[in-house]
Design a protein around this motif. Sequence first.
Motif, PDB file in Angstrom:
ATOM      1  N   SER A   1       1.036  -3.404   8.350  1.00  0.00           N
ATOM      2  CA  SER A   1       1.308  -2.158   7.652  1.00  0.00           C
ATOM      3  C   SER A   1       0.818  -0.962   8.469  1.00  0.00           C
ATOM      4  O   SER A   1       1.491   0.079   8.540  1.00  0.00           O
ATOM      5  CB  SER A   1       0.627  -2.197   6.282  1.00  0.00           C
ATOM      6  OG  SER A   1       0.878  -1.020   5.603  1.00  0.00           O
TER       7      SER A   1
ATOM      8  N   ARG B   1       9.224  -8.107  10.464  1.00  0.00           N
ATOM      9  CA  ARG B   1       7.989  -8.872  10.724  1.00  0.00           C
ATOM     10  C   ARG B   1       8.337 -10.267  11.258  1.00  0.00           C
ATOM     11  O   ARG B   1       7.668 -10.773  12.159  1.00  0.00           O
ATOM     12  CB  ARG B   1       7.141  -8.974   9.445  1.00  0.00           C
ATOM     13  CG  ARG B   1       6.529  -7.645   9.045  1.00  0.00           C
ATOM     14  CD  ARG B   1       5.606  -7.729   7.838  1.00  0.00           C
ATOM     15  NE  ARG B   1       5.083  -6.410   7.481  1.00  0.00           N
ATOM     16  CZ  ARG B   1       4.179  -6.183   6.541  1.00  0.00           C
ATOM     17  NH1 ARG B   1       3.677  -7.199   5.856  1.00  0.00           N
ATOM     18  NH2 ARG B   1       3.752  -4.956   6.293  1.00  0.00           N
TER      19      ARG B   1
ATOM     20  N   GLU C   1       3.348  -0.277  11.143  1.00  0.00           N
ATOM     21  CA  GLU C   1       4.590   0.261  10.572  1.00  0.00           C
ATOM     22  C   GLU C   1       4.423   1.722  10.152  1.00  0.00           C
ATOM     23  O   GLU C   1       5.289   2.568  10.426  1.00  0.00           O
ATOM     24  CB  GLU C   1       5.005  -0.590   9.368  1.00  0.00           C
ATOM     25  CG  GLU C   1       5.463  -1.983   9.771  1.00  0.00           C
ATOM     26  CD  GLU C   1       5.356  -3.026   8.670  1.00  0.00           C
ATOM     27  OE1 GLU C   1       5.754  -4.175   8.926  1.00  0.00           O
ATOM     28  OE2 GLU C   1       4.851  -2.723   7.571  1.00  0.00           O
ATOM     29  N   GLN C   2       3.319   2.009   9.497  1.00  0.00           N
ATOM     30  CA  GLN C   2       3.095   3.382   9.029  1.00  0.00           C
ATOM     31  C   GLN C   2       2.937   4.337  10.228  1.00  0.00           C
ATOM     32  O   GLN C   2       3.416   5.459  10.207  1.00  0.00           O
ATOM     33  CB  GLN C   2       1.869   3.431   8.115  1.00  0.00           C
ATOM     34  CG  GLN C   2       2.071   2.595   6.846  1.00  0.00           C
ATOM     35  CD  GLN C   2       1.300   3.112   5.650  1.00  0.00           C
ATOM     36  OE1 GLN C   2       0.909   4.278   5.593  1.00  0.00           O
ATOM     37  NE2 GLN C   2       1.108   2.258   4.656  1.00  0.00           N
TER      38      GLN C   2
ATOM     39  N   ILE D   1      11.503  -4.981   5.633  1.00  0.00           N
ATOM     40  CA  ILE D   1      10.168  -5.060   6.250  1.00  0.00           C
ATOM     41  C   ILE D   1       9.925  -6.496   6.709  1.00  0.00           C
ATOM     42  O   ILE D   1       9.485  -6.759   7.829  1.00  0.00           O
ATOM     43  CB  ILE D   1       9.066  -4.620   5.245  1.00  0.00           C
ATOM     44  CG1 ILE D   1       9.233  -3.161   4.847  1.00  0.00           C
ATOM     45  CG2 ILE D   1       7.671  -4.866   5.838  1.00  0.00           C
ATOM     46  CD1 ILE D   1       8.384  -2.713   3.650  1.00  0.00           C
TER      47      ILE D   1
ATOM     48  N   PRO E   1       0.841  -1.207   0.000  1.00  0.00           N
ATOM     49  CA  PRO E   1       0.000   0.000   0.000  1.00  0.00           C
ATOM     50  C   PRO E   1       0.871   1.249   0.000  1.00  0.00           C
ATOM     51  O   PRO E   1       1.989   1.218   0.528  1.00  0.00           O
ATOM     52  CB  PRO E   1      -0.764  -0.120   1.321  1.00  0.00           C
ATOM     53  CG  PRO E   1       0.184  -0.838   2.224  1.00  0.00           C
ATOM     54  CD  PRO E   1       0.960  -1.808   1.350  1.00  0.00           C
ATOM     55  N   ASP E   2       0.360   2.325  -0.556  1.00  0.00           N
ATOM     56  CA  ASP E   2       1.064   3.614  -0.448  1.00  0.00           C
ATOM     57  C   ASP E   2       1.212   4.002   1.013  1.00  0.00           C
ATOM     58  O   ASP E   2       0.362   3.655   1.847  1.00  0.00           O
ATOM     59  CB  ASP E   2       0.245   4.718  -1.128  1.00  0.00           C
ATOM     60  CG  ASP E   2       0.490   4.770  -2.622  1.00  0.00           C
ATOM     61  OD1 ASP E   2       1.507   4.215  -3.083  1.00  0.00           O
ATOM     62  OD2 ASP E   2      -0.358   5.372  -3.330  1.00  0.00           O
ATOM     63  N   LEU E   3       2.258   4.718   1.313  1.00  0.00           N
ATOM     64  CA  LEU E   3       2.405   5.307   2.647  1.00  0.00           C
ATOM     65  C   LEU E   3       1.418   6.463   2.761  1.00  0.00           C
ATOM     66  O   LEU E   3       1.396   7.345   1.886  1.00  0.00           O
ATOM     67  CB  LEU E   3       3.842   5.802   2.845  1.00  0.00           C
ATOM     68  CG  LEU E   3       4.894   4.690   2.924  1.00  0.00           C
ATOM     69  CD1 LEU E   3       6.285   5.257   2.790  1.00  0.00           C
ATOM     70  CD2 LEU E   3       4.758   3.895   4.211  1.00  0.00           C
TER      71      LEU E   3
ATOM     72  N   PHE F   1       6.032   3.536  -4.260  1.00  0.00           N
ATOM     73  CA  PHE F   1       7.291   3.739  -3.539  1.00  0.00           C
ATOM     74  C   PHE F   1       7.241   2.879  -2.284  1.00  0.00           C
ATOM     75  O   PHE F   1       6.303   2.989  -1.487  1.00  0.00           O
ATOM     76  CB  PHE F   1       7.408   5.220  -3.163  1.00  0.00           C
ATOM     77  CG  PHE F   1       8.560   5.533  -2.251  1.00  0.00           C
ATOM     78  CD1 PHE F   1       9.855   5.533  -2.732  1.00  0.00           C
ATOM     79  CD2 PHE F   1       8.334   5.858  -0.908  1.00  0.00           C
ATOM     80  CE1 PHE F   1      10.929   5.843  -1.894  1.00  0.00           C
ATOM     81  CE2 PHE F   1       9.391   6.172  -0.068  1.00  0.00           C
ATOM     82  CZ  PHE F   1      10.685   6.161  -0.563  1.00  0.00           C
ATOM     83  N   VAL F   2       8.238   2.011  -2.124  1.00  0.00           N
ATOM     84  CA  VAL F   2       8.269   1.140  -0.938  1.00  0.00           C
ATOM     85  C   VAL F   2       9.527   1.423  -0.136  1.00  0.00           C
ATOM     86  O   VAL F   2      10.638   1.465  -0.680  1.00  0.00           O
ATOM     87  CB  VAL F   2       8.217  -0.357  -1.339  1.00  0.00           C
ATOM     88  CG1 VAL F   2       8.360  -1.246  -0.099  1.00  0.00           C
ATOM     89  CG2 VAL F   2       6.906  -0.671  -2.059  1.00  0.00           C
ATOM     90  N   ILE F   3       9.327   1.612   1.164  1.00  0.00           N
ATOM     91  CA  ILE F   3      10.446   1.839   2.081  1.00  0.00           C
ATOM     92  C   ILE F   3      10.061   1.219   3.422  1.00  0.00           C
ATOM     93  O   ILE F   3       8.870   1.152   3.755  1.00  0.00           O
ATOM     94  CB  ILE F   3      10.739   3.363   2.230  1.00  0.00           C
ATOM     95  CG1 ILE F   3      12.048   3.606   2.970  1.00  0.00           C
ATOM     96  CG2 ILE F   3       9.583   4.096   2.890  1.00  0.00           C
ATOM     97  CD1 ILE F   3      12.590   5.030   2.827  1.00  0.00           C
ATOM     98  N   CYS F   4      11.059   0.727   4.147  1.00  0.00           N
ATOM     99  CA  CYS F   4      10.787   0.113   5.450  1.00  0.00           C
ATOM    100  C   CYS F   4      10.427   1.217   6.437  1.00  0.00           C
ATOM    101  O   CYS F   4      11.297   1.914   6.947  1.00  0.00           O
ATOM    102  CB  CYS F   4      12.011  -0.670   5.919  1.00  0.00           C
ATOM    103  SG  CYS F   4      11.763  -1.451   7.512  1.00  0.00           S
ATOM    104  N   ALA F   5       9.138   1.386   6.667  1.00  0.00           N
ATOM    105  CA  ALA F   5       8.655   2.533   7.444  1.00  0.00           C
ATOM    106  C   ALA F   5       9.197   2.513   8.872  1.00  0.00           C
ATOM    107  O   ALA F   5       9.513   3.557   9.433  1.00  0.00           O
ATOM    108  CB  ALA F   5       7.121   2.537   7.454  1.00  0.00           C
TER     109      ALA F   5
HETATM  110  N1  LIG Z   1       4.703   1.718   0.458  1.00  0.00           N
HETATM  111  C1  LIG Z   1       5.333   1.220   1.532  1.00  0.00           C
HETATM  112  O1  LIG Z   1       6.514   1.390   1.715  1.00  0.00           O
HETATM  113  N2  LIG Z   1       4.574   0.490   2.369  1.00  0.00           N
HETATM  114  C2  LIG Z   1       5.043  -0.064   3.530  1.00  0.00           C
HETATM  115  N3  LIG Z   1       6.287   0.114   4.125  1.00  0.00           N
HETATM  116  C3  LIG Z   1       6.236  -0.489   5.321  1.00  0.00           C
HETATM  117  O2  LIG Z   1       7.141  -0.515   6.148  1.00  0.00           O
HETATM  118  N4  LIG Z   1       5.015  -1.074   5.491  1.00  0.00           N
HETATM  119  C4  LIG Z   1       4.236  -0.824   4.410  1.00  0.00           C
HETATM  120  O3  LIG Z   1       3.093  -1.161   4.198  1.00  0.00           O
END
Ligand SMILES: NC(=O)N[C@H]1NC(=O)NC1=O
Length: 185
Positions: free
Chosen positions: A84, A161, A87-88, A157, A68-70, A119-123
Amino acid sequence: MQMSEVNAMNYEEFIAVFGNTVEHCSLCAAAVWRYRPFRDVRHLHDEICKFLDDLPLAGREGVLRSHPDLAGRLAKEGKLTQESQMEQRAAGMGDLTPKESTDLAILNFSYREKFGFPFVICARRNKKEAIMEGLKTRLNNSLEVEVEKGLEEVKKICSLRLLDLVEHEGVKNRLLILHADGNDC
Ligand SMILES: NC(=O)N[C@H]1NC(=O)NC1=O
């Protein structure tokens, strides 16, 4: 839970527990089931990483597209997975100012327009400022570079988890898994 308990799980139990360690991609857990018994959480993570690396380009893009989008529509509608959502929230995505929220929406849109996946990043390993900066910088990359970078974030991520689910022996093992890709932290 202990690794011995993981190794004693039947397939259905394994999927029920690990099916979302890669967001919406239970195929990853299904695929690595064949590599039991796992020595430790690092071994399980390594097998998932290998599976991800061996996917063709379309598969790797598909994994990214499953995220999913942040602070996107699903977040606003309360439709994120439990993982998610947590994390967000940890990255401060729930506390954006109206301007930050608009800026992020524009950047997310531009990124998706350019690459065809979000865009994916480890939130959990970034705060909102780092996420905004990372998004701006990564927008300049090529598709090949972004598939690679996005996948590395998916692995991070996944590692967090997994560490939430399986007992690991102290800090050393935790750092080992986070360093698995040779990146930051
Ligand atoms: N888009 C995106 O990076 N999503 C995520 N990142 C994260 O750490 N959890 C997500 O769902």
